[in-house]
Write a protein that holds these residues in place. Structure first.
Motif, PDB file in Angstrom:
ATOM      1  N   ARG A  41     -22.934  46.043   0.956  1.00  0.00           N
ATOM      2  CA  ARG A  41     -21.967  46.147  -0.143  1.00  0.00           C
ATOM      3  C   ARG A  41     -20.688  45.372   0.179  1.00  0.00           C
ATOM      4  N   ILE A  42     -20.217  45.471   1.407  1.00  0.00           N
ATOM      5  CA  ILE A  42     -19.004  44.748   1.810  1.00  0.00           C
ATOM      6  C   ILE A  42     -19.228  43.251   1.718  1.00  0.00           C
ATOM      7  N   ARG A 103     -13.715  44.546   9.226  1.00  0.00           N
ATOM      8  CA  ARG A 103     -14.370  43.838   8.111  1.00  0.00           C
ATOM      9  C   ARG A 103     -13.334  43.298   7.127  1.00  0.00           C
ATOM     10  N   LYS A 104     -12.277  44.067   6.908  1.00  0.00           N
ATOM     11  CA  LYS A 104     -11.212  43.590   6.012  1.00  0.00           C
ATOM     12  C   LYS A 104     -10.493  42.382   6.603  1.00  0.00           C
ATOM     13  N   ARG A 109      -9.477  36.547   6.639  1.00  0.00           N
ATOM     14  CA  ARG A 109      -9.505  35.280   7.366  1.00  0.00           C
ATOM     15  C   ARG A 109     -10.602  34.352   6.867  1.00  0.00           C
ATOM     16  N   GLU A 110     -11.423  34.865   5.951  1.00  0.00           N
ATOM     17  CA  GLU A 110     -12.531  34.112   5.343  1.00  0.00           C
ATOM     18  C   GLU A 110     -13.518  33.606   6.392  1.00  0.00           C
ATOM     19  N   ILE A 111     -13.872  34.503   7.326  1.00  0.00           N
ATOM     20  CA  ILE A 111     -14.911  34.188   8.300  1.00  0.00           C
ATOM     21  C   ILE A 111     -16.123  35.065   7.992  1.00  0.00           C
ATOM     22  N   ASP A 112     -17.226  34.798   8.669  1.00  0.00           N
ATOM     23  CA  ASP A 112     -18.448  35.569   8.427  1.00  0.00           C
ATOM     24  C   ASP A 112     -18.212  37.056   8.706  1.00  0.00           C
ATOM     25  N   ILE A 113     -18.776  37.874   7.838  1.00  0.00           N
ATOM     26  CA  ILE A 113     -18.678  39.326   8.002  1.00  0.00           C
ATOM     27  C   ILE A 113     -19.735  39.754   9.020  1.00  0.00           C
ATOM     28  N   GLU A 114     -19.274  40.328  10.125  1.00  0.00           N
ATOM     29  CA  GLU A 114     -20.185  40.769  11.169  1.00  0.00           C
ATOM     30  C   GLU A 114     -20.667  42.188  10.921  1.00  0.00           C
ATOM     31  N   ILE A 120     -22.620  50.979  15.150  1.00  0.00           N
ATOM     32  CA  ILE A 120     -24.076  51.042  15.320  1.00  0.00           C
ATOM     33  C   ILE A 120     -24.412  51.604  16.696  1.00  0.00           C
ATOM     34  N   ALA A 121     -23.714  51.142  17.724  1.00  0.00           N
ATOM     35  CA  ALA A 121     -23.949  51.648  19.079  1.00  0.00           C
ATOM     36  C   ALA A 121     -23.619  53.141  19.171  1.00  0.00           C
TER      37      ALA A 121
END
Length: 147
Positions: A41-42, A103-104, A109-114, A120-121
């Motif tokens: 969704r993000i 994520r925000k 910064r308009e970089i890939d959303i990781e 998760i860990a």
């Protein structure tokens, strides 16, 4: 050492107490699924509206709160297991807060959303622990013969 016979919440302990581990296991699995939904969704929100459009997924937020409350309740039913699980869930809760802000930042910064790697860990650690607490009866014969 046996747990003391303390009935802190009365009828709630009678109804929910024996099943709290299973409830927490289900909540954690739903939380992990909601985290995956939130990530997708993000990514779509960033593609559609930028950093201002990014919002938390209500199911993940709800399951986080229920996990936190449930883990504290679990501490009143099974002190040692509840304390350990509460610490893990508290770490998961804090990690989720920071991961969302990350994520925000990535969106601004308009970089890939990781992927939220820390959350998760922490989820996997919590799942392994509550799975051990819940499903120990599966490995108990083998465990007892070794230990």
């Amino acid at each position: 050492m046996a747990e003391p016979l303390v009935n802190l919440f009365g009828p709630v302990d009678t109804v929910l107490g024996p099943y709290i581990e299973y409830v927490l296991l289900v909540l954690l699995v739903v939380n992990i699924g909601a985290r995956a939904l939130e990530y997708e969704r993000i990514k779509s929100q960033v593609a559609d509206g930028g950093a201002d459009a990014v919002s938390r997924h209500p199911i993940r937020v709800g399951t986080n709160v229920l996990l936190l409350v449930g883990s504290f309740y679990y501490m009143t039913v099974h002190h040692h297991g509840g304390l350990v699980f509460s610490v893990i869930v508290l770490g998961l809760f804090l990690t989720d807060l920071f991961e969302f802000e990350s994520r925000k930042v990535e969106a601004r910064r308009e970089i890939d959303i990781e992927r939220p790697k820390g959350a998760i860990a922490a989820s996997i650690l919590a799942l392994m622990y509550i799975g051990y607490q819940t499903l120990f009866f599966v490995i108990k014969p083998v465990w007892s013969s070794i230990v």
